[in-house]
Motif scaffolding. Structure first.
Motif, mmCIF file in Angstrom:
data_model
loop_
_atom_site.group_PDB
_atom_site.id
_atom_site.type_symbol
_atom_site.label_atom_id
_atom_site.label_comp_id
_atom_site.label_asym_id
_atom_site.label_seq_id
_atom_site.Cartn_x
_atom_site.Cartn_y
_atom_site.Cartn_z
ATOM 1 N N LEU A 14 0.833 -1.205 0.000
ATOM 2 C CA LEU A 14 0.000 0.000 0.000
ATOM 3 C C LEU A 14 0.866 1.253 0.000
ATOM 4 C CD1 LEU A 14 -2.727 -0.593 2.767
ATOM 5 C CD2 LEU A 14 -3.152 -0.193 0.321
ATOM 6 N N PRO A 15 0.685 2.148 -0.944
ATOM 7 C CA PRO A 15 1.376 3.448 -0.832
ATOM 8 C C PRO A 15 0.938 4.151 0.457
ATOM 9 C CG PRO A 15 0.421 3.161 -3.023
ATOM 10 C CD PRO A 15 -0.126 2.051 -2.161
ATOM 11 N N LYS A 16 1.926 4.629 1.192
ATOM 12 C CA LYS A 16 1.651 5.228 2.502
ATOM 13 C C LYS A 16 2.499 6.478 2.681
ATOM 14 C CE LYS A 16 3.263 1.447 4.299
ATOM 15 N NZ LYS A 16 3.266 0.689 3.059
ATOM 16 N N ALA A 17 2.069 7.336 3.595
ATOM 17 C CA ALA A 17 2.911 8.466 4.009
ATOM 18 C C ALA A 17 3.315 8.262 5.464
ATOM 19 C CB ALA A 17 2.162 9.783 3.845
ATOM 20 N N GLU A 18 4.550 8.635 5.770
ATOM 21 C CA GLU A 18 5.060 8.616 7.155
ATOM 22 C C GLU A 18 5.169 10.084 7.563
ATOM 23 O OE1 GLU A 18 6.103 7.633 10.280
ATOM 24 O OE2 GLU A 18 7.835 6.371 9.769
ATOM 25 N N LEU A 19 4.238 10.527 8.406
ATOM 26 C CA LEU A 19 4.117 11.965 8.658
ATOM 27 C C LEU A 19 4.767 12.426 9.957
ATOM 28 C CD1 LEU A 19 0.422 12.453 7.446
ATOM 29 C CD2 LEU A 19 2.553 12.780 6.156
ATOM 30 N N HIS A 20 5.334 11.487 10.720
ATOM 31 C CA HIS A 20 5.967 11.895 11.984
ATOM 32 C C HIS A 20 7.198 11.023 12.224
ATOM 33 C CE1 HIS A 20 5.409 13.714 16.181
ATOM 34 N NE2 HIS A 20 6.545 13.047 16.217
ATOM 35 N N VAL A 21 8.337 11.516 11.769
ATOM 36 C CA VAL A 21 9.584 10.781 12.000
ATOM 37 C C VAL A 21 10.701 11.807 12.159
ATOM 38 C CG1 VAL A 21 9.910 10.444 9.490
ATOM 39 C CG2 VAL A 21 11.139 8.976 11.112
ATOM 40 N N HIS A 22 11.510 11.624 13.204
ATOM 41 C CA HIS A 22 12.620 12.540 13.479
ATOM 42 C C HIS A 22 13.879 12.019 12.802
ATOM 43 C CE1 HIS A 22 10.578 14.875 16.755
ATOM 44 N NE2 HIS A 22 9.833 13.789 16.751
ATOM 45 N N LEU A 23 14.544 12.906 12.070
ATOM 46 C CA LEU A 23 15.754 12.487 11.359
ATOM 47 C C LEU A 23 16.790 11.926 12.348
ATOM 48 C CD1 LEU A 23 17.089 12.383 8.556
ATOM 49 C CD2 LEU A 23 18.173 14.567 9.108
ATOM 50 N N PHE A 105 13.320 17.752 11.907
ATOM 51 C CA PHE A 105 14.758 17.960 12.020
ATOM 52 C C PHE A 105 14.961 19.185 12.894
ATOM 53 C CE2 PHE A 105 18.563 20.129 10.169
ATOM 54 C CZ PHE A 105 19.505 19.164 10.499
ATOM 55 N N THR A 106 15.886 19.113 13.846
ATOM 56 C CA THR A 106 16.068 20.194 14.815
ATOM 57 C C THR A 106 17.349 20.960 14.482
ATOM 58 O OG1 THR A 106 15.071 18.672 16.419
ATOM 59 C CG2 THR A 106 15.980 20.731 17.278
ATOM 60 N N PRO A 107 17.272 21.963 13.611
ATOM 61 C CA PRO A 107 18.507 22.603 13.131
ATOM 62 C C PRO A 107 19.331 23.226 14.248
ATOM 63 C CG PRO A 107 16.564 23.847 12.407
ATOM 64 C CD PRO A 107 16.080 22.557 12.982
ATOM 65 N N MET A 108 18.660 23.810 15.260
ATOM 66 C CA MET A 108 19.424 24.541 16.272
ATOM 67 C C MET A 108 20.252 23.613 17.155
ATOM 68 S SD MET A 108 19.093 27.608 15.479
ATOM 69 C CE MET A 108 19.895 28.389 16.896
ATOM 70 N N THR A 109 19.839 22.351 17.300
ATOM 71 C CA THR A 109 20.649 21.391 18.061
ATOM 72 C C THR A 109 22.044 21.295 17.438
ATOM 73 O OG1 THR A 109 18.699 20.106 18.633
ATOM 74 C CG2 THR A 109 20.794 18.953 18.783
ATOM 75 N N LEU A 138 10.213 13.574 -0.088
ATOM 76 C CA LEU A 138 10.570 13.967 1.282
ATOM 77 C C LEU A 138 10.301 15.446 1.485
ATOM 78 C CD1 LEU A 138 14.058 12.546 2.396
ATOM 79 C CD2 LEU A 138 11.781 11.685 2.932
ATOM 80 N N MET A 139 9.730 15.772 2.632
ATOM 81 C CA MET A 139 9.640 17.173 3.056
ATOM 82 C C MET A 139 10.175 17.241 4.482
ATOM 83 S SD MET A 139 5.892 18.258 1.547
ATOM 84 C CE MET A 139 6.144 19.997 1.223
ATOM 85 N N PHE A 140 10.715 18.379 4.854
ATOM 86 C CA PHE A 140 11.284 18.523 6.193
ATOM 87 C C PHE A 140 10.425 19.445 7.057
ATOM 88 C CE2 PHE A 140 14.840 17.532 3.354
ATOM 89 C CZ PHE A 140 15.269 16.347 3.949
ATOM 90 N N VAL A 141 10.468 19.169 8.341
ATOM 91 C CA VAL A 141 9.760 19.985 9.339
ATOM 92 C C VAL A 141 10.796 20.476 10.350
ATOM 93 C CG1 VAL A 141 7.904 20.050 11.048
ATOM 94 C CG2 VAL A 141 7.707 18.517 9.060
ATOM 95 N N PRO A 142 11.464 21.603 10.067
ATOM 96 C CA PRO A 142 12.376 22.145 11.077
ATOM 97 C C PRO A 142 11.594 22.450 12.349
ATOM 98 C CG PRO A 142 12.707 23.203 8.942
ATOM 99 C CD PRO A 142 11.433 22.413 8.843
ATOM 100 N N ASP A 143 12.099 21.981 13.486
ATOM 101 C CA ASP A 143 11.306 22.161 14.707
ATOM 102 C C ASP A 143 12.066 22.908 15.789
ATOM 103 O OD1 ASP A 143 12.964 20.061 15.565
ATOM 104 O OD2 ASP A 143 11.388 19.225 16.847
ATOM 105 N N ILE A 144 11.250 23.590 16.591
ATOM 106 C CA ILE A 144 11.724 24.345 17.749
ATOM 107 C C ILE A 144 11.551 23.430 18.959
ATOM 108 C CG2 ILE A 144 11.208 26.355 19.205
ATOM 109 C CD1 ILE A 144 9.730 27.466 16.590
ATOM 110 N N VAL A 145 12.529 23.451 19.872
ATOM 111 C CA VAL A 145 12.394 22.672 21.101
ATOM 112 C C VAL A 145 11.769 23.566 22.167
ATOM 113 C CG1 VAL A 145 13.607 21.339 22.866
ATOM 114 C CG2 VAL A 145 14.416 21.287 20.491
ATOM 115 N N ARG A 146 10.667 23.095 22.755
ATOM 116 C CA ARG A 146 10.023 23.874 23.828
ATOM 117 C C ARG A 146 11.054 24.165 24.916
ATOM 118 N NH1 ARG A 146 3.930 23.095 23.981
ATOM 119 N NH2 ARG A 146 3.487 21.598 22.316
#
Ligand SMILES: [Zn+2]
Length: 352
Positions: A14-23, A105-109, A138-146
Protein backbone atom coordinates in the motif's frame (compact mmCIF):
# COMPACT_ATOMS: atom_id res chain seq x y z
CA UNK A 1 9.06 -13.50 4.41
CA UNK A 2 6.11 -11.78 2.77
CA UNK A 3 5.10 -15.14 1.32
CA UNK A 4 4.22 -16.26 4.83
CA UNK A 5 2.24 -13.20 5.78
CA UNK A 6 -0.27 -11.86 3.26
CA UNK A 7 -1.32 -9.00 5.53
CA UNK A 8 2.30 -7.81 5.85
CA UNK A 9 2.70 -8.01 2.08
CA UNK A 10 -0.51 -6.03 1.64
CA UNK A 11 0.55 -3.28 4.05
CA UNK A 12 3.96 -3.10 2.44
CA UNK A 13 2.40 -2.77 -1.02
CA UNK A 14 0.00 0.00 0.00
CA UNK A 15 1.38 3.45 -0.83
CA UNK A 16 1.65 5.23 2.50
CA UNK A 17 2.91 8.47 4.01
CA UNK A 18 5.06 8.62 7.15
CA UNK A 19 4.12 11.97 8.66
CA UNK A 20 5.97 11.90 11.98
CA UNK A 21 9.58 10.78 12.00
CA UNK A 22 12.62 12.54 13.48
CA UNK A 23 15.75 12.49 11.36
CA UNK A 24 18.02 12.22 14.42
CA UNK A 25 15.95 9.31 15.76
CA UNK A 26 16.02 7.42 12.49
CA UNK A 27 19.77 6.74 12.24
CA UNK A 28 20.26 2.96 12.09
CA UNK A 29 22.97 1.50 14.39
CA UNK A 30 25.23 0.53 11.46
CA UNK A 31 25.33 4.09 10.12
CA UNK A 32 25.55 5.59 13.61
CA UNK A 33 28.76 3.61 14.18
CA UNK A 34 30.24 4.85 10.91
CA UNK A 35 29.42 8.46 11.75
CA UNK A 36 30.64 8.12 15.34
CA UNK A 37 33.98 6.69 14.18
CA UNK A 38 34.29 9.47 11.61
CA UNK A 39 34.01 12.13 14.29
CA UNK A 40 35.33 10.39 17.41
CA UNK A 41 31.94 10.45 19.12
CA UNK A 42 31.36 7.87 21.88
CA UNK A 43 28.06 6.13 21.23
CA UNK A 44 26.28 4.37 24.08
CA UNK A 45 27.04 0.66 23.53
CA UNK A 46 29.53 1.53 20.79
CA UNK A 47 32.30 -0.67 22.24
CA UNK A 48 30.07 -3.66 21.49
CA UNK A 49 29.77 -2.86 17.77
CA UNK A 50 26.44 -3.01 15.96
CA UNK A 51 24.98 -5.42 18.51
CA UNK A 52 26.09 -3.21 21.37
CA UNK A 53 24.60 -0.09 19.83
CA UNK A 54 21.41 -1.93 18.94
CA UNK A 55 21.08 -3.05 22.57
CA UNK A 56 21.80 0.47 23.86
CA UNK A 57 19.23 1.93 21.46
CA UNK A 58 16.58 -0.37 22.87
CA UNK A 59 14.70 2.08 24.91
CA UNK A 60 15.19 1.86 28.68
CA UNK A 61 13.94 5.11 30.11
CA UNK A 62 13.61 8.74 29.14
CA UNK A 63 17.09 9.69 30.41
CA UNK A 64 18.69 6.98 28.29
CA UNK A 65 16.54 8.06 25.35
CA UNK A 66 17.88 11.61 25.57
CA UNK A 67 21.46 10.35 26.04
CA UNK A 68 21.29 8.24 22.88
CA UNK A 69 19.43 10.95 20.98
CA UNK A 70 22.07 13.57 21.80
CA UNK A 71 24.94 11.19 20.98
CA UNK A 72 23.34 10.59 17.58
CA UNK A 73 22.91 14.32 17.09
CA UNK A 74 26.64 14.87 17.74
CA UNK A 75 27.39 12.60 14.77
CA UNK A 76 25.86 15.08 12.31
CA UNK A 77 28.52 17.61 11.34
CA UNK A 78 29.07 17.75 7.60
CA UNK A 79 27.09 17.83 4.37
CA UNK A 80 28.04 14.17 3.85
CA UNK A 81 26.79 13.12 7.31
CA UNK A 82 23.42 14.76 6.82
CA UNK A 83 23.03 13.43 3.29
CA UNK A 84 23.88 9.88 4.37
CA UNK A 85 21.35 9.98 7.19
CA UNK A 86 18.61 11.32 4.93
CA UNK A 87 19.38 8.71 2.27
CA UNK A 88 19.36 5.92 4.88
CA UNK A 89 15.93 7.06 6.01
CA UNK A 90 14.69 7.24 2.41
CA UNK A 91 15.98 3.74 1.61
CA UNK A 92 14.39 2.36 4.73
CA UNK A 93 10.97 3.89 4.14
CA UNK A 94 11.04 3.11 0.40
CA UNK A 95 11.39 -0.57 1.31
CA UNK A 96 8.15 -0.25 3.29
CA UNK A 97 6.06 1.21 0.49
CA UNK A 98 6.28 4.77 1.81
CA UNK A 99 5.85 7.27 -1.03
CA UNK A 100 6.02 10.43 1.07
CA UNK A 101 7.69 11.25 4.39
CA UNK A 102 7.69 14.42 6.48
CA UNK A 103 10.89 14.43 8.46
CA UNK A 104 11.30 16.51 11.59
CA UNK A 105 14.76 17.96 12.02
CA UNK A 106 16.07 20.19 14.81
CA UNK A 107 18.51 22.60 13.13
CA UNK A 108 19.42 24.54 16.27
CA UNK A 109 20.65 21.39 18.06
CA UNK A 110 23.36 21.27 15.42
CA UNK A 111 23.89 24.96 14.79
CA UNK A 112 24.53 25.66 18.47
CA UNK A 113 27.32 23.04 18.23
CA UNK A 114 28.88 25.08 15.47
CA UNK A 115 27.57 23.26 12.39
CA UNK A 116 26.89 25.89 9.71
CA UNK A 117 23.28 26.19 8.50
CA UNK A 118 24.53 25.95 4.91
CA UNK A 119 26.04 22.51 5.53
CA UNK A 120 22.82 21.23 7.08
CA UNK A 121 20.75 22.65 4.23
CA UNK A 122 23.04 21.21 1.56
CA UNK A 123 22.93 17.75 3.17
CA UNK A 124 19.14 17.83 3.43
CA UNK A 125 18.75 18.98 -0.17
CA UNK A 126 21.16 16.37 -1.56
CA UNK A 127 19.48 13.63 0.49
CA UNK A 128 16.06 14.75 -0.71
CA UNK A 129 17.16 14.57 -4.33
CA UNK A 130 18.40 11.00 -3.82
CA UNK A 131 15.13 10.11 -2.07
CA UNK A 132 13.20 11.32 -5.12
CA UNK A 133 15.24 8.90 -7.25
CA UNK A 134 14.13 6.14 -4.89
CA UNK A 135 10.50 7.14 -5.41
CA UNK A 136 10.12 8.85 -2.04
CA UNK A 137 8.87 12.43 -1.76
CA UNK A 138 10.57 13.97 1.28
CA UNK A 139 9.64 17.17 3.06
CA UNK A 140 11.28 18.52 6.19
CA UNK A 141 9.76 19.98 9.34
CA UNK A 142 12.38 22.14 11.08
CA UNK A 143 11.31 22.16 14.71
CA UNK A 144 11.72 24.34 17.75
CA UNK A 145 12.39 22.67 21.10
CA UNK A 146 10.02 23.87 23.83
CA UNK A 147 11.97 25.71 26.49
CA UNK A 148 14.40 27.19 23.95
CA UNK A 149 12.26 30.12 22.87
CA UNK A 150 15.32 32.09 21.80
CA UNK A 151 15.88 29.44 19.11
CA UNK A 152 12.40 29.89 17.63
CA UNK A 153 13.18 32.76 15.25
CA UNK A 154 16.46 31.22 14.02
CA UNK A 155 14.59 27.95 13.36
CA UNK A 156 12.08 29.80 11.18
CA UNK A 157 14.98 31.56 9.42
CA UNK A 158 16.48 28.12 8.75
CA UNK A 159 13.19 26.81 7.37
CA UNK A 160 12.87 29.76 5.02
CA UNK A 161 16.50 29.44 3.88
CA UNK A 162 15.94 25.74 3.18
CA UNK A 163 12.84 26.57 1.16
CA UNK A 164 14.73 29.23 -0.84
CA UNK A 165 17.40 26.64 -1.65
CA UNK A 166 14.89 23.91 -2.53
CA UNK A 167 11.31 24.96 -3.12
CA UNK A 168 9.06 22.21 -1.80
CA UNK A 169 11.56 20.92 0.78
CA UNK A 170 9.73 22.39 3.77
CA UNK A 171 6.36 21.13 5.01
CA UNK A 172 6.04 23.47 7.92
CA UNK A 173 7.34 24.56 11.29
CA UNK A 174 7.44 22.04 14.15
CA UNK A 175 7.49 22.30 17.92
CA UNK A 176 8.72 19.44 20.10
CA UNK A 177 10.26 18.88 23.51
CA UNK A 178 8.72 18.81 26.96
CA UNK A 179 5.18 20.12 27.21
CA UNK A 180 4.47 21.88 30.47
CA UNK A 181 3.63 25.11 32.25
CA UNK A 182 7.34 25.87 32.60
CA UNK A 183 7.51 26.23 28.80
CA UNK A 184 4.59 28.51 27.89
CA UNK A 185 3.79 29.01 24.21
CA UNK A 186 3.85 32.80 24.45
CA UNK A 187 7.40 33.32 23.22
CA UNK A 188 6.89 31.15 20.11
CA UNK A 189 3.42 32.36 19.07
CA UNK A 190 4.84 35.25 17.09
CA UNK A 191 7.21 32.99 15.20
CA UNK A 192 4.41 30.56 14.32
CA UNK A 193 2.27 33.46 13.10
CA UNK A 194 5.14 34.62 10.88
CA UNK A 195 5.63 31.05 9.61
CA UNK A 196 1.95 30.80 8.66
CA UNK A 197 2.12 34.18 6.93
CA UNK A 198 5.06 32.79 4.93
CA UNK A 199 2.90 29.86 3.84
CA UNK A 200 4.43 27.25 6.14
CA UNK A 201 2.11 24.83 7.90
CA UNK A 202 1.88 24.70 11.69
CA UNK A 203 2.90 21.17 12.76
CA UNK A 204 3.44 21.10 16.53
CA UNK A 205 3.71 18.15 18.90
CA UNK A 206 1.02 18.36 21.62
CA UNK A 207 -1.10 16.10 23.79
CA UNK A 208 1.70 13.60 24.36
CA UNK A 209 3.00 14.31 27.86
CA UNK A 210 0.24 16.78 28.69
CA UNK A 211 -3.48 16.40 28.23
CA UNK A 212 -6.30 18.38 26.62
CA UNK A 213 -5.09 21.93 27.45
CA UNK A 214 -1.96 21.32 25.39
CA UNK A 215 -4.05 20.10 22.43
CA UNK A 216 -6.38 23.08 22.84
CA UNK A 217 -3.40 25.46 22.73
CA UNK A 218 -2.03 23.76 19.62
CA UNK A 219 -5.41 24.09 17.91
CA UNK A 220 -6.25 27.64 18.89
CA UNK A 221 -2.98 29.42 19.61
CA UNK A 222 -0.64 27.69 17.16
CA UNK A 223 -3.46 27.16 14.60
CA UNK A 224 -2.13 23.65 13.99
CA UNK A 225 -2.68 22.15 10.55
CA UNK A 226 -1.83 18.76 12.01
CA UNK A 227 -0.80 17.67 15.51
CA UNK A 228 2.06 15.34 16.44
CA UNK A 229 0.62 12.72 18.83
CA UNK A 230 -2.36 14.59 20.33
CA UNK A 231 -3.57 11.30 21.77
CA UNK A 232 -4.22 12.62 25.27
CA UNK A 233 -7.11 14.63 23.83
CA UNK A 234 -9.03 11.44 24.69
CA UNK A 235 -9.26 12.76 28.26
CA UNK A 236 -11.79 15.42 27.15
CA UNK A 237 -14.79 14.16 25.15
CA UNK A 238 -15.83 17.68 24.15
CA UNK A 239 -12.44 18.43 22.71
CA UNK A 240 -12.40 15.07 20.91
CA UNK A 241 -15.68 16.04 19.25
CA UNK A 242 -14.27 19.44 18.27
CA UNK A 243 -11.10 17.89 16.88
CA UNK A 244 -13.24 15.51 14.83
CA UNK A 245 -15.48 18.32 13.58
CA UNK A 246 -12.50 20.45 12.56
CA UNK A 247 -10.72 17.43 11.04
CA UNK A 248 -7.31 18.50 12.32
CA UNK A 249 -5.32 15.29 11.80
CA UNK A 250 -3.25 13.57 14.48
CA UNK A 251 0.03 11.82 13.73
CA UNK A 252 -0.29 8.82 16.03
CA UNK A 253 2.85 6.87 17.00
CA UNK A 254 1.60 3.95 19.12
CA UNK A 255 4.94 2.20 19.74
CA UNK A 256 6.53 5.49 20.80
CA UNK A 257 3.62 6.12 23.18
CA UNK A 258 4.14 2.72 24.80
CA UNK A 259 7.94 3.11 24.99
CA UNK A 260 7.72 6.56 26.58
CA UNK A 261 4.94 5.57 28.97
CA UNK A 262 2.22 7.77 27.47
CA UNK A 263 0.09 4.61 27.52
CA UNK A 264 0.76 1.49 29.60
CA UNK A 265 0.36 -1.00 26.76
CA UNK A 266 -0.63 -1.01 23.12
CA UNK A 267 -3.98 -2.59 23.97
CA UNK A 268 -4.75 0.47 26.13
CA UNK A 269 -4.00 2.94 23.34
CA UNK A 270 -6.85 5.38 22.61
CA UNK A 271 -6.40 5.03 18.84
CA UNK A 272 -9.55 2.91 18.24
CA UNK A 273 -11.62 5.32 20.33
CA UNK A 274 -10.26 8.32 18.43
CA UNK A 275 -11.14 6.67 15.11
CA UNK A 276 -14.60 5.76 16.36
CA UNK A 277 -15.12 9.40 17.35
CA UNK A 278 -14.31 10.52 13.82
CA UNK A 279 -10.90 12.05 14.55
CA UNK A 280 -8.59 12.12 11.51
CA UNK A 281 -5.51 9.99 12.28
CA UNK A 282 -2.55 8.39 10.57
CA UNK A 283 0.16 6.06 11.89
CA UNK A 284 3.82 6.97 12.25
CA UNK A 285 7.01 5.77 13.97
CA UNK A 286 8.45 8.91 15.67
CA UNK A 287 12.01 7.57 16.28
CA UNK A 288 12.20 4.24 14.44
CA UNK A 289 15.85 3.47 15.29
CA UNK A 290 15.26 4.05 18.99
CA UNK A 291 11.93 2.28 19.28
CA UNK A 292 12.96 -0.63 17.03
CA UNK A 293 9.92 -0.25 14.81
CA UNK A 294 9.22 0.49 11.18
CA UNK A 295 6.00 1.75 9.66
CA UNK A 296 4.81 -1.63 8.38
CA UNK A 297 5.36 -3.07 11.89
CA UNK A 298 3.34 -0.21 13.33
CA UNK A 299 0.35 -1.08 11.12
CA UNK A 300 0.61 -4.77 11.91
CA UNK A 301 1.05 -4.27 15.65
CA UNK A 302 -2.14 -2.19 15.69
CA UNK A 303 -3.95 -4.79 13.60
CA UNK A 304 -2.95 -7.42 16.17
CA UNK A 305 -3.83 -5.31 19.20
CA UNK A 306 -7.16 -3.99 17.92
CA UNK A 307 -8.38 -6.87 15.76
CA UNK A 308 -8.12 -4.90 12.55
CA UNK A 309 -8.07 -6.35 9.05
CA UNK A 310 -7.23 -5.11 5.60
CA UNK A 311 -10.02 -2.53 5.41
CA UNK A 312 -8.92 -0.67 8.52
CA UNK A 313 -5.27 -0.71 7.44
CA UNK A 314 -6.15 0.52 3.96
CA UNK A 315 -8.17 3.33 5.53
CA UNK A 316 -5.18 4.41 7.66
CA UNK A 317 -2.81 4.33 4.67
CA UNK A 318 -5.20 6.46 2.63
CA UNK A 319 -5.62 8.88 5.54
CA UNK A 320 -1.84 9.32 5.75
CA UNK A 321 -1.79 10.32 2.06
CA UNK A 322 -4.71 12.73 2.47
CA UNK A 323 -3.04 14.40 5.48
CA UNK A 324 0.30 14.91 3.70
CA UNK A 325 1.60 18.43 3.14
CA UNK A 326 2.37 17.63 -0.51
CA UNK A 327 0.38 19.24 -3.32
CA UNK A 328 -3.09 18.05 -4.35
CA UNK A 329 -1.87 16.41 -7.59
CA UNK A 330 0.68 14.27 -5.74
CA UNK A 331 -1.87 13.28 -3.12
CA UNK A 332 -4.45 12.36 -5.75
CA UNK A 333 -1.92 10.21 -7.64
CA UNK A 334 -0.86 8.38 -4.46
CA UNK A 335 -4.49 7.79 -3.46
CA UNK A 336 -5.27 6.37 -6.90
CA UNK A 337 -2.27 4.05 -6.60
CA UNK A 338 -3.43 2.94 -3.14
CA UNK A 339 -6.93 2.23 -4.42
CA UNK A 340 -5.44 0.00 -7.11
CA UNK A 341 -3.69 -2.28 -4.60
CA UNK A 342 -5.70 -5.50 -4.31
CA UNK A 343 -6.73 -6.93 -0.95
CA UNK A 344 -4.48 -9.31 0.98
CA UNK A 345 -5.87 -12.51 -0.55
CA UNK A 346 -4.08 -11.55 -3.70
CA UNK A 347 -0.79 -11.82 -1.81
CA UNK A 348 -1.10 -15.45 -0.71
CA UNK A 349 1.69 -17.27 -2.49
CA UNK A 350 1.44 -14.75 -5.26
CA UNK A 351 4.21 -12.28 -4.55
CA UNK A 352 7.33 -12.04 -6.67
ZN1 LIG B 1 8.03 13.33 17.72
Amino acid sequence: MDHDDPLRAFVRALPKAELHVHLEGSIPPELALVLAARHGVRLPGGEGGVQGVRAAFRFVDFRRFIEVYLALSRCLRTVTDVREVVVALAERVAAQGVVHAEVTFTPMTHMTRGVPADALIEGLVEGRARAAELGVSLMFVPDIVRGFADQAAPTLDFALALRRRDDGAVAGLGLAGPEGDEHPLGPVLDVFARARAEGLRSLPHAGEFLGPPSVRAAMDELVADRIGHGVRVIEDATLVAELAARQIPLEVCPSSNVALGVVAALGDHPLPRLIAAGVAVSLATDDPALFGVDLVDEYLRCAGAFGWGADELRGLAEASLRHASAGPDDRAAWLAAAAAVPGPNRFIGDMP
